[in-house]
Design a protein around this motif. Structure first.
Motif, PDB file in Angstrom:
ATOM      1  N   HIS A  91       0.971  -1.195  -0.018  1.00  0.00           N
ATOM      2  CA  HIS A  91       0.005  -0.022  -0.009  1.00  0.00           C
ATOM      3  C   HIS A  91       0.953   1.137  -0.015  1.00  0.00           C
ATOM      4  O   HIS A  91       0.629   2.345  -0.594  1.00  0.00           O
ATOM      5  CB  HIS A  91      -0.861  -0.128   1.173  1.00  0.00           C
ATOM      6  CG  HIS A  91      -1.952   1.066   1.235  1.00  0.00           C
ATOM      7  ND1 HIS A  91      -2.917   1.502   0.182  1.00  0.00           N
ATOM      8  CD2 HIS A  91      -1.859   2.121   2.323  1.00  0.00           C
ATOM      9  CE1 HIS A  91      -3.485   2.774   0.672  1.00  0.00           C
ATOM     10  NE2 HIS A  91      -3.018   2.868   1.879  1.00  0.00           N
ATOM     11  N   MET A  94      -1.887  -1.248  -5.954  1.00  0.00           N
ATOM     12  CA  MET A  94      -3.588  -1.306  -5.813  1.00  0.00           C
ATOM     13  C   MET A  94      -4.137  -2.689  -5.777  1.00  0.00           C
ATOM     14  O   MET A  94      -5.151  -2.852  -4.909  1.00  0.00           O
ATOM     15  CB  MET A  94      -4.335  -0.549  -7.067  1.00  0.00           C
ATOM     16  CG  MET A  94      -3.863   0.898  -7.306  1.00  0.00           C
ATOM     17  SD  MET A  94      -4.089   2.051  -5.921  1.00  0.00           S
ATOM     18  CE  MET A  94      -5.858   2.518  -6.345  1.00  0.00           C
ATOM     19  N   ILE A  95      -3.691  -3.666  -6.635  1.00  0.00           N
ATOM     20  CA  ILE A  95      -4.145  -4.871  -6.456  1.00  0.00           C
ATOM     21  C   ILE A  95      -3.231  -5.886  -6.478  1.00  0.00           C
ATOM     22  O   ILE A  95      -2.102  -5.752  -6.849  1.00  0.00           O
ATOM     23  CB  ILE A  95      -4.735  -5.017  -7.875  1.00  0.00           C
ATOM     24  CG1 ILE A  95      -5.863  -4.073  -8.345  1.00  0.00           C
ATOM     25  CG2 ILE A  95      -5.530  -6.712  -8.210  1.00  0.00           C
ATOM     26  CD1 ILE A  95      -7.258  -4.294  -7.501  1.00  0.00           C
ATOM     27  N   TYR A 119      -7.146  -9.113  -5.253  1.00  0.00           N
ATOM     28  CA  TYR A 119      -7.362  -8.288  -3.993  1.00  0.00           C
ATOM     29  C   TYR A 119      -7.163  -7.002  -3.990  1.00  0.00           C
ATOM     30  O   TYR A 119      -6.002  -6.593  -4.504  1.00  0.00           O
ATOM     31  CB  TYR A 119      -6.849  -8.962  -2.584  1.00  0.00           C
ATOM     32  CG  TYR A 119      -7.250 -10.339  -2.463  1.00  0.00           C
ATOM     33  CD1 TYR A 119      -8.222 -10.907  -1.915  1.00  0.00           C
ATOM     34  CD2 TYR A 119      -6.322 -11.456  -3.137  1.00  0.00           C
ATOM     35  CE1 TYR A 119      -8.685 -12.229  -1.474  1.00  0.00           C
ATOM     36  CE2 TYR A 119      -6.446 -12.724  -2.928  1.00  0.00           C
ATOM     37  CZ  TYR A 119      -7.719 -13.176  -2.286  1.00  0.00           C
ATOM     38  OH  TYR A 119      -7.913 -14.606  -1.852  1.00  0.00           O
ATOM     39  N   ASN A 120      -7.986  -6.022  -3.649  1.00  0.00           N
ATOM     40  CA  ASN A 120      -7.717  -4.724  -3.409  1.00  0.00           C
ATOM     41  C   ASN A 120      -6.804  -4.434  -1.929  1.00  0.00           C
ATOM     42  O   ASN A 120      -7.074  -4.940  -1.048  1.00  0.00           O
ATOM     43  CB  ASN A 120      -9.087  -3.829  -3.329  1.00  0.00           C
ATOM     44  CG  ASN A 120      -8.979  -2.292  -3.200  1.00  0.00           C
ATOM     45  OD1 ASN A 120      -8.115  -1.889  -2.014  1.00  0.00           O
ATOM     46  ND2 ASN A 120      -9.248  -1.361  -4.040  1.00  0.00           N
ATOM     47  N   LYS A 122      -5.687  -2.068  -0.294  1.00  0.00           N
ATOM     48  CA  LYS A 122      -5.945  -1.317   0.865  1.00  0.00           C
ATOM     49  C   LYS A 122      -7.391  -1.971   1.485  1.00  0.00           C
ATOM     50  O   LYS A 122      -7.177  -2.055   2.968  1.00  0.00           O
ATOM     51  CB  LYS A 122      -6.561   0.183   0.336  1.00  0.00           C
ATOM     52  CG  LYS A 122      -6.973   1.164   1.164  1.00  0.00           C
ATOM     53  CD  LYS A 122      -6.944   2.633   0.788  1.00  0.00           C
ATOM     54  CE  LYS A 122      -7.350   3.733   1.605  1.00  0.00           C
ATOM     55  NZ  LYS A 122      -9.055   3.377   1.973  1.00  0.00           N
ATOM     56  N   ASP A 123      -8.179  -2.426   1.027  1.00  0.00           N
ATOM     57  CA  ASP A 123      -9.571  -3.035   1.312  1.00  0.00           C
ATOM     58  C   ASP A 123      -9.036  -4.100   2.205  1.00  0.00           C
ATOM     59  O   ASP A 123      -9.526  -4.309   3.161  1.00  0.00           O
ATOM     60  CB  ASP A 123     -10.413  -3.371   0.226  1.00  0.00           C
ATOM     61  CG  ASP A 123     -10.970  -2.299  -0.420  1.00  0.00           C
ATOM     62  OD1 ASP A 123     -11.163  -0.888   0.141  1.00  0.00           O
ATOM     63  OD2 ASP A 123     -11.703  -2.304  -1.243  1.00  0.00           O
TER      64      ASP A 123
END
Lengths: 210, 210
Positions: free
Chosen positions: A25, A30-31, A65-66, A68-69
């Motif tokens: 991050h 991002m991914i 996967y994102n 950050k999320d």
DNA sequence: TCTGATATGTTATAATTAGTACAAAGTACA
DNA sequence: TGTACTTTGTACTAATTATAACATATCAGA
């Protein structure tokens, strides 16, 4: 809520995943896929997905996967969505070293005080953490609502100090004294045992020679 | 010799048993049963016997175990029949704390040198252990035939130092840097990860509230 | 020497954890 | 829109580890 039992090994790995996700991050990624996570932590993609699957579905098929999320979800699982109030008992070499260890603050552990019975140390500061008399330990934990204690004192006094902590309503203890410690079931306890770790190394050295 | 695979959990327990046996021996206890050992380490008698059974028969039925003999056997299993030559890399707070930790010498680990890149520390002593320049690390490990290295430096330089250690022929590494480290298969590596340990505690605190 | 009590070593069973394979879901592009 | 490709989530299988039960060996005392 259904809470099926989670292997401790899974929790250890989640913690390591989370640190990798922090790093990704921070670097603008991002991914990320389970395969990339696996490479970053020296594990297998299936293991990564299985670990996450205990807690829900966090990814997008065909995508990944994102970062950050996912990190937010994992930190929530690990109980890191709020800061924890921590004290250290023992202002010796190890206690002092732990005060200066950056990793705790980075991960949301705020070390608020350190306790010792050496009157030369009481009233001083180590880093920016004040040293209090160990006689104030129980009262301090109660009034300041300290949640986690790190025990960094010699083995012969460890159980005694742990008993004080238990009485004062501490919730969890990380013990560095090289001895077996007993606590009531409702209190979380982990021991970091340096000689045990060394001896696992030597065992493996010896057997691998056979 | 048949070497079937031994669970790591068994090795951890053997190390703890051995420390208890040290204590019992020092206090003049001659004979101990699996039940007494279990009580001393907060485990089960069956587990104690099974752990020992991986390696042979050490007790006498109807009697128990001879404390001194069993401890010698367990130490032999753990590879503690001879002293080990150990160095520490990193003369910061943690490295210094580890120097002063009594447990290592008690269990046969001789810390012979500490390495750092801070020229203010090089040439000094910490306790009675000399501090050398980290540039001398590789040569020192080779010529002095150091077997085990303890890595106590920041995460961002850990892999780099580990690579030097690997090149110099180290056999085992105990890593305190909070990061994933890679080594060739023939080298033993263990990591003591403080934040991971803290996060296991917080995970358990959070799930137990549900 | 025989009997009862005790504690080990081992076998069998259950529980847990990891690994594999694949179906489901999403993306990209002709 | 349809097809090839990617990656997740999960059902299934295998391996590992712990628990329980029991047979075997030893000791003490009558």
């Amino acid at each position: 809520m259904k809470t099926l039992k989670i292997p401790e090994a899974t929790i250890i790995r989640l913690s390591v995943y989370s640190r990798l996700l922090d790093y990704l991050h921070k670097n603008g990624v991002m991914i990320v896929s389970s395969g990339e996570i696996a490479r970053g932590v020296d594990g297998s993609p299936a293991q990564v997905r299985k670990d996450l699957a205990y807690f829900g579905e966090f990814g997008t098929r065909g995508v990944g996967y994102n970062v950050k999320d996912l990190n937010e979800q994992v930190k929530k699982i690990l109980g890191l969505m709020h800061k924890w109030k921590v004290i250290i008992v023992g202002a010796g070499n190890l206690g002092s070293a732990l005060i200066h260890f950056k990793g705790f603050k980075e991960r949301g552990f705020n070390i608020q005080a350190i306790f010792d019975n050496d009157q030369n140390k009481v009233g001083q500061k180590i880093g920016d953490v004040p040293v209090y008399d160990i006689l104030e330990l129980e009262e301090h934990v109660k009034t300041k609502e300290i949640e986690i204690a790190i025990v960094a004192i010699p083995a012969r006094h460890a159980q005694e100090v742990v008993d004080i902590l238990v009485n004062s309503g501490i919730k969890a203890i990380l013990n560095f004294a090289p001895c077996v410690i007993s606590v009531p079931r409702h209190i979380e306890l982990r021991s970091v045992d340096l000689t045990v770790n060394m001896e696992i190394l030597t065992f493996n050295l010896v057997v691998n020679k056979r």
